[in-house]
Design an enzyme around this catalytic site. Structure first.
Site, PDB file in Angstrom:
ATOM      1  CD  GLU A  80      -2.870   1.064   2.450  1.00  0.00           C
ATOM      2  OE1 GLU A  80      -3.231  -0.062   2.840  1.00  0.00           O
ATOM      3  OE2 GLU A  80      -3.271   2.115   2.957  1.00  0.00           O
ATOM      4  CE  LYS A 264      -6.200  -1.400   5.563  1.00  0.00           C
ATOM      5  NZ  LYS A 264      -5.286  -0.590   4.763  1.00  0.00           N
ATOM      6  CG  HIS A 377      -3.650   7.079  -0.211  1.00  0.00           C
ATOM      7  ND1 HIS A 377      -3.184   6.306   0.818  1.00  0.00           N
ATOM      8  CD2 HIS A 377      -4.237   6.232  -1.081  1.00  0.00           C
ATOM      9  CE1 HIS A 377      -3.485   5.046   0.588  1.00  0.00           C
ATOM     10  NE2 HIS A 377      -4.124   4.978  -0.563  1.00  0.00           N
TER      11      HIS A 377
END
Ligand code: MEV
Length: 389
Positions: A80, A264, A377
């Site tokens: 990720e 998470k 991101h």
């Protein structure tokens, strides 16, 4: 290592980073070879059935960590974008407060033996308790290495489950210190050895004999204390960021929908170190989530609060990890990751992993309460798309 700071590391090529890492962490050319992918197809064939190949993921380093005064590069295996940069940034912020302080319990695993059709459950409990020394002695011949190192069976505990869809049952917990092994095999063998003895004592029928992944006797914790000034952004003063992190954590303590996302993020850090060091990350996840729901409601694993101009962070959770056996034996990249962490024992590895989880959570919350998560991101996501084009 003098310092785990690596300014400008991200601007180097992969080869330059490898060279720099080799120098700073005193890696040999063979160590560096492990970064080419780790295992071979032949290794894969030993590990699982029907192997047809191998599957690789990025191996990265988050610099800047200080854990209990020790400067460390955090080895991370993750696909990720943003996680590595975020963790490095959070570790840098935490340095302003001296980094992370950690601790852990003894590495005690729990094995469960399920006993059904026990005619006199209360009398059976009394008998098991009375015969505890004899029962534990039945395990004397097992696991000589663990015993030699100071581990071994510690205790038996009995619980009655009165009301299940299959009726009442007795559950016996075997507690066992498995030292530097994750211990699944050791505890499973021990529960299977004890089951016939328990059947004889209770006149019941033993069904499941297996470890519990809620390894709450084997916990690790990490904390940090950061001067709020270290949290400031170009738009927001540090006090506001710290207060925002406290408020965001409160949301995740009160609401399972938010807690799932919050945790998470914690596991973004913990799983990445777990993968890098060859751990059973499903076991770690199962234990962490069950622990998060231990009060009957699923909650945030972390605690953040503001006191005397400091942001205080705390994370405690079960962590069943091993530094001997399992994948650590077969995977050269896992061995390299452990070397980068100065070859920790299992307790130290668990402590390092909790610090990584707390750092990752700090990074996520700081981004969420300031510019939002998407700016950083998406920049990385675009880079990935460009590479694909
Ligand atoms: C994304 O992988 C993780 C976050 O959603 C965690 C969080 O919301 O706290 C950013």
């Amino acid at each position: 290592m003098k310092s785990s700071r690596l300014p400008g590391f991200y601007k180097l090529s992969i080869e330059e980073r490898q060279q720099m890492l080799a120098e700073l962490a005193e890696l040999s050319p063979e160590d560096l070879q492990a970064l080419a992918g780790g295992i071979t197809a032949a290794d894969a064939d030993v590990l699982v059935e029907n192997a047809v190949g191998i599957y690789a993921l990025p191996f990265a380093i988050a610099p800047n960590f200080i854990i209990d005064g020790e400067e460390l590069f955090m080895p991370l295996v993750i696909e990720e974008p943003s996680v590595v940069a975020a963790m490095a940034h959070a570790a840098k912020i935490a340095r302003a407060g001296g980094g992370f302080t950690t601790g852990s319990t003894r590495p005690v695993m729990i094995g469960q033996i399920q006993l059904l059709d026990v005619p006199y459950p209360d009398a059976a409990i009394v008998r098991i308790q009375a015969l505890k020394p004899e029962l534990l002695a039945k395990l004397d011949h097992l696991h000589p290495t663990i015993r030699k190192l100071g581990g071994g069976p510690l205790d038996l505990q009995v619980r009655k489950l009165e009301d299940t869809p299959a009726g009442p049952m007795l559950i016996v917990h075997l507690l066992m210190d498995t030292r530097d092994a994750m211990g699944a095999n050791a505890i499973n063998t021990a529960t299977e050895t004890l089951a016939p003895e328990l059947e004889a004592i209770t006149e019941g029928r033993a069904l499941l004999r297996i470890l519990s992944n809620l390894s709450d006797e084997r916990r690790a914790w990490a904390s940090c204390r950061i001067p709020v000034g270290a949290l400031e952004t170009p738009e927001l003063p540090g006090e506001e960021v710290a207060q925002g992190i406290f408020e965001a954590n409160a949301f995740a303590l009160a609401d399972p929908y938010r807690a799932a996302t919050h945790n998470k993020g914690v596991f973004n850090g913990i799983d990445a170190v777990a993968l890098a060091t060859g751990q059973d990350w499903r076991a770690i996840e199962a234990g962490g989530h069950a622990w998060a729901a231990r009060e009957g409601q699923y909650r945030a694993l972390t605690d953040w609060r503001v006191e005397n101009n400091h942001l205080l962070g705390y994370l405690e959770m079960p962590l069943a990890v091993g530094t001997v056996g399992g994948l650590t034996k077969y995977h050269p990249a896992a061995r390299l990751a452990l070397k980068l962490l100065n070859n920790p024992d299992a307790r130290r590895l668990a402590q390092i992993m909790v610090a990584a989880g707390l750092a990752q959570n700090l990074a996520a919350l700081r981004a969420l309460v300031t510019e939002g998560i998407q700016r950083g991101h998406m920049a990385l996501h675009e880079r990935r798309l460009k590479i694909k084009d």
